[in-house]
Scaffold this motif. Sequence first.
Motif, PDB file in Angstrom:
ATOM      1  N   LEU A  71      -9.461   1.569   3.459  1.00  0.00           N
ATOM      2  CA  LEU A  71      -8.688   0.770   4.415  1.00  0.00           C
ATOM      3  C   LEU A  71      -8.799   1.361   5.818  1.00  0.00           C
ATOM      4  O   LEU A  71      -8.991   0.629   6.800  1.00  0.00           O
ATOM      5  N   PRO A  88       0.836  -1.187   0.000  1.00  0.00           N
ATOM      6  CA  PRO A  88       0.000   0.000   0.000  1.00  0.00           C
ATOM      7  C   PRO A  88       0.880   1.249   0.000  1.00  0.00           C
ATOM      8  O   PRO A  88       1.947   1.263   0.625  1.00  0.00           O
ATOM      9  N   CYS A  94      -5.836  -4.907  -0.015  1.00  0.00           N
ATOM     10  CA  CYS A  94      -5.793  -3.694  -0.839  1.00  0.00           C
ATOM     11  C   CYS A  94      -6.055  -3.996  -2.316  1.00  0.00           C
ATOM     12  O   CYS A  94      -6.600  -3.158  -3.046  1.00  0.00           O
TER      13      CYS A  94
END
Length: 313
Positions: free
Chosen positions: A307, A93, A175
């Motif tokens: 997230l 990420p 993700c």
Amino acid sequence: MTVNWGFLGAGWIANRATAPAVRAANNAQLFGVASRDRARSAKFEPQNVYDSYQQLLDDPQIEVVYISLANHQHLEWVTRSLEAGKHVLCEKPLGLNAIEVQKMIECAQRCNQLLVEAVWTRWHPRFKRIAEVVASGEIGELSNIESQFTFKSEMTENYRLDPALGGGALLDIGCYQINAWVALTNGAKDLKINTVERKLGPTKIDLTTDVKATINNQIEAHFISSFDFDAPQKLKIDGRSGSIATESGESFSTWREPSSLRVNDRIEQFYSVDAFVEMIQQVSEQVANNSGWVMPLTDSLRVAQILDQIIAS
């Protein structure tokens, strides 16, 4: 024009996937590598090996920096790279949270440099075709997205096991699935988290995260990300008048192998492709000629926000 790439970090993904992709690309070369281990850097056979990350950034011949450091190091070294006048491709990420991602975006804008998150599956022809079919309206308005990305791994002495370093299944592989939500639903602008179930490991990372959500008040979405069990990857998108599902080839990590896609009652085939090469070539093309496709930073920021929303639930 050949673009000079420099690598910060010489770990598994850089060694196995990204460095070979740079070598295979027709518009890029591996100009230099810096890591904590000079001998490991030298194994990449770059034109130059540097003694420190900063030494690589100080080299004016480096045009693009690829960052594959642990997640908690991304903000610092993306910022330093941008401020050194380098374009940046950073592993996913992009940040530990949306605040970090926003800081990086603002730095890229201030420095007038390209910043791209290396969600390599976004460059895969099959995923691009999924987005194309959804946008065409062939399966009607979306009603459901179901996905799964899991694997079993001991991962000893790995930053993915440390929550302080950005470890855990959600940040590492969840993700990818949230990227699908964002890419296929016009940015998942309105998202409500319905349930979050977690299994924590001994180090307090999430070994498994199971999320159910509603997107744009009409799409029911469900994903499972896990380091704790092996199961086939899955991506299925239902619309009011049809459906799409990945068939042969892993849903999120198919690599150097043929793959297929089911759209309603037909199967579409895709030749073997290395999406890392596609990513490197497109980023290099954008740097050289401002004409390559790169994943929008608005998508990176929205994924980070979702997230955060899941982590807070």
